[in-house]
Design an enzyme around this catalytic site. Structure first.
Site, PDB file in Angstrom:
ATOM      1  N   ASP A   1       0.847  -1.204   0.000  1.00 36.76           N
ATOM      2  CA  ASP A   1       0.000   0.000   0.000  1.00 36.76           C
ATOM      3  C   ASP A   1       0.883   1.255   0.000  1.00 36.76           C
ATOM      4  O   ASP A   1       0.690   2.178  -0.825  1.00 36.76           O
ATOM      5  CB  ASP A   1      -0.881  -0.052   1.266  1.00 36.76           C
ATOM      6  CG  ASP A   1      -2.025   0.942   1.263  1.00 36.76           C
ATOM      7  OD1 ASP A   1      -2.258   1.581   0.216  1.00 36.76           O
ATOM      8  OD2 ASP A   1      -2.686   1.065   2.310  1.00 36.76           O
TER       9      ASP A   1
ATOM     10  N   SER B   1      -3.093  -9.831   2.240  1.00 36.00           N
ATOM     11  CA  SER B   1      -3.161 -10.211   3.660  1.00 36.00           C
ATOM     12  C   SER B   1      -1.939 -10.959   4.180  1.00 36.00           C
ATOM     13  O   SER B   1      -1.867 -11.248   5.381  1.00 36.00           O
ATOM     14  CB  SER B   1      -4.417 -11.050   3.981  1.00 36.00           C
ATOM     15  OG  SER B   1      -5.565 -10.245   4.072  1.00 36.00           O
TER      16      SER B   1
END
Ligand code: AR6
Length: 170
Positions: free
Chosen positions: A33, A116
């Protein structure tokens, strides 16, 4: 059309869409991110701010600004809490919703990080299995080239064990 596993930095890929492993604020963070926001530039954050966040298991699409791809699809993976808290269903939903958004925006090539499997601690082997199973199901019906981009050595080692037939070396 197929699934390929490649090693590298997803921000460098020149495909129709790359997927971001975001958090529910969509306002940036660490890991992939952080790398995507840093490479895309501030305008990405401005567009994300207007989206009002994203639920775990859901996905939203934005422009890609300074990145070489056309779109960024932001999805929010589950935090691993041992596996009995709906993690698998939520992670499956991340891949499916991201692929549906890619299709709706006419993307023919899409690259995913291993959602994840970093800060959110989903075991890499299980994370890979969900990724490959869900992508395979989807591309059985839709023409799309899908890449899973592994970044760290641990993820590559797992891929070599489980899916050596899907690995593409450059
Ligand atoms: N290209 C491809 N994969 C990468 C890159 C890259 N440039 N950088 C890291 N990875 P993570 P998560 C791999 O932690 O577990 C953020 O702070 C990394 O090695 O990025 O879904 C968000 O804001 C790992 O295998 O995402 C959230 O708060 C995989 O990408 C939270 O982290 C995912 O690791 C999301 O955690």
């Amino acid at each position: 059309m197929s699934i390929k596993i490649i090693q590298g930095d997803i921000t460098k890929l020149d495909c129709d869409a790359i997927v971001n492993a975001a958090n529910s604020s969509l306002l940036g963070g660490g890991g992939v991110d952080g790398a995507i926001h840093a490479a895309a530039g501030r305008a990405l954050l401005e567009e994300c701010r207007a989206l009002g966040g994203c639920e775990t298991g859901d996905a939203k699409i934005t422009g890609a600004y300074n990145l070489p791809c056309r779109y960024v699809i932001h999805t929010v993976g589950p935090v691993w809490h041992g596996g009995s808290h709906g993690e698998k269903e939520l992670l499956t939903s991340c891949y499916r919703k991201s692929l549906e958004l890619a299709k709706a925006n006419n993307c023919k090539s899409v690259a995913f990080p291993l959602i994840s499997s970093g800060v959110y601690a989903y075991p890499k082997k299980e994370a890979f299995q969900v990724a490959v199973d869900t992508i395979r199901d989807f591309i059985a019906e839709v023409e799309m080239q899908v890449y899973i981009v592994v970044f760290d050595k641990a993820a590559l080692a797992v891929a070599e064990k489980l899916f050596s037939d899907l690995i593409e070396t450059s």
